[in-house]
Write a protein that holds these residues in place. Structure first.
Motif, mmCIF file in Angstrom:
data_model
loop_
_atom_site.group_PDB
_atom_site.id
_atom_site.type_symbol
_atom_site.label_atom_id
_atom_site.label_comp_id
_atom_site.label_asym_id
_atom_site.label_seq_id
_atom_site.Cartn_x
_atom_site.Cartn_y
_atom_site.Cartn_z
ATOM 1 N N LYS A 188 38.591 44.668 43.312
ATOM 2 C CA LYS A 188 38.617 43.399 42.575
ATOM 3 C C LYS A 188 37.651 42.421 43.235
ATOM 4 C CE LYS A 188 40.215 38.989 42.219
ATOM 5 N NZ LYS A 188 40.440 37.921 43.197
ATOM 6 N N GLY A 195 44.764 32.776 39.580
ATOM 7 C CA GLY A 195 44.636 33.800 40.624
ATOM 8 C C GLY A 195 45.088 35.175 40.155
ATOM 9 N N ASP A 245 44.020 39.248 40.845
ATOM 10 C CA ASP A 245 44.569 40.073 41.933
ATOM 11 C C ASP A 245 45.660 40.985 41.380
ATOM 12 O OD1 ASP A 245 43.030 38.602 43.735
ATOM 13 O OD2 ASP A 245 44.654 37.221 44.244
ATOM 14 N N LYS A 286 46.642 30.902 49.127
ATOM 15 C CA LYS A 286 46.233 31.430 47.824
ATOM 16 C C LYS A 286 45.238 32.587 47.922
ATOM 17 C CE LYS A 286 47.631 27.371 45.351
ATOM 18 N NZ LYS A 286 47.536 26.009 45.818
HETATM 19 MG MG MG Z 1 42.069 34.367 44.064
#
Ligand code: MG
Ligand code: ADP
Ligand code: ASP
Length: 407
Positions: A7, A151, A154, A209
């Motif tokens: 990723k 986010g 992920d 984060k």
């Molecule tokens: Mg991130």
């Protein structure tokens, strides 16, 4: 031959040049003979730009339409990366979340992945292609586009790795691993070679984060070997792993912090059964998550004070609801503070050691930092302090617990 899911985050695909560098990296993995599935984020800043566009039209855009809008960010990157791969003679196919059947529930803006049908991806891998999948997005049962929360790429990567039983899930980002704390706040922070799923979960949920919390949850549950690495330089990164027997445990593994705290207090409420429910019921009915809760002992034997924290985005709404409850209960006063932060120490080693809390409190006291709330669990201690003390507090604690040194 291994199957690797990689990723690349926003900064790693932040420009056409960077996308070309990612393509080079992917080609090198292919040349080793590995099968590679790549998950990408939107180019850095793009998701925020899209949200701001929507907000310039309507203060609270419909969550469904926001998902349709936000998902376009990742769609741009998958196409550009696939073009960059093809240019290098590397066969590639790009897919949106919906096209590779990332099925989610219908909770727009914070959907959860329910199932992944990996047939199409496997078919392409068998034909020797690299598969490039848009992170952060899926579809619900009715085909509506959903997104997985900020986010969320992920989580796409880890979920794909789990579904396909990949040999490793590699999260490439703009730091070369998980550090003892955010290296942007404490330059002395140290990269960890490994961290347990449990600790990483705490760090993520307490504000670090570097990984979305759900991705860690998924990796732990399905035993996905997960590694955080830099997309800019080679290195071992940080492996997120199970706690091993006999592994020398650091007392504290890291310090997490969260800048989004807001505190609400209702003073002088009757000290009787059902009051906590009357105060927090309307809050949770409005889907506002409450974090810490403190109820004081009634001093005069009849009334008490009640304090809790929420995310800053929910502060105004929570304040309105609390004011309403206050009139109903005949409370004396409602107070709010939205310039607070939470600092937390995390470590599985805490389980077997006393005295960590007192060292923490002493360190903060020496810096003249007032603690407004405290909460503890087996492997963490959190304090709420004024926003202006964030950097000072984190640095002082990092030094006091000697986190810059290996133990
Ligand atoms: Mg991130
Ligand atoms: P990406 O766009 O690649 O997903 P993120 O910005 O989401 O990257 O995550 C990487 C950032 O996380 C780093 O730049 C760093 O500032 C921040 N961060 C916070 N806590 C930590 C930590 N404990 N270790 C490493 N990075 C951290
Ligand atoms: N682009 C999304 C975000 O900015 C998802 C991600 O980057 O992981 O939150």
């Amino acid at each position: 031959m291994a199957l690797i899911v990689q990723k690349y985050g926003g900064t790693s695909v932040g420009s056409v040049e960077r996308i070309e560098q990612v393509a080079e990296k992917v080609v090198r993995w292919r040349e080793r003979g590995d099968d590679v599935v790549v998950v990408v984020s939107a180019m850095s800043g793009e998701t925020n730009r899209l949200i701001n566009l929507a907000k310039s039209i309507h203060g609270r855009p419909a969550p469904r339409e926001l998902d349709v809008l936000m998902s376009t960010g990742e769609q741009v990157t998958i196409a550009l990366l696939s073009i960059a791969l093809e240019k290098r003679g590397c066969a590639a196919r790009s897919y949106t979340g919906g096209q590779v059947h990332i099925l989610t529930d219908s909770a727009h803006n914070k959907a959860r992945i329910r199932a992944i049908d990996d047939q199409r991806v496997r078919g392409d891998l068998n034909l020797g292609r690299v598969v490039v999948v848009a992170g952060f997005q899926g579809v619900d049962e009715l085909g509506n586009i959903t997104t997985l929360g900020r986010g969320g790429s992920d989580t796409t990567a880890v979920a794909l790795a789990a579904a396909m039983k990949a040999d490793e899930c590699q999260i490439y980002t703009d730091v070369d691993g998980v550090y003892t704390t955010d290296p942007r706040v404490v330059p002395q922070a140290r990269r960890l070679d490994r961290i347990t799923f449990e600790e990483m979960m705490e760090m993520a949920s307490l504000g670090s984060k570097v990984l979305q919390i759900r991705s860690v949850e998924f990796a732990g549950k399905y035993n996905v070997p997960l590694r955080v690495l830099s997309s800019f330089e080679d290195g071992p990164g940080t492996l997120i792993t199970y706690e091993e027997e006999g592994m020398e445990e650091a007392l504290i593994s890291g310090i997490a912090f969260n800048r989004d705290e807001a505190q609400l207090t209702i003073l002088g409420v009757p000290d009787q059964p059902g009051v906590a429910y009357k105060i927090l019921g309307p809050i949770s009915d409005s889907n506002i998550e409450v974090d810490m809760i403190v109820q004081n002992i009634a001093q005069d034997g009849s009334t008490t004070d009640f304090t809790f924290t929420v995310h800053r985005n929910d502060f105004q709404r929570a304040l309105e609801l609390l004011n309403r409850t206050s009139s109903e209960l005949g409370a004396r006063e409602v107070r709010g503070n939205e310039t607070l932060v939470k600092i937390s120490l995390v470590g599985v080693g805490m389980r077997s050691h006393a005295g960590i809390a007192s060292t923490m409190f002493k360190t903060l006291a020496n810096e003249g930092i007032n603690i407004r709330m405290i909460s503890t669990s087996e492997i963490k201690i959190s304090v709420v302090v004024d926003e202006k003390y964030l950097e000072l507090g984190v640095r002082a604690l990092h030094e006091a617990f000697e986190l810059n040194k290996t133990h």
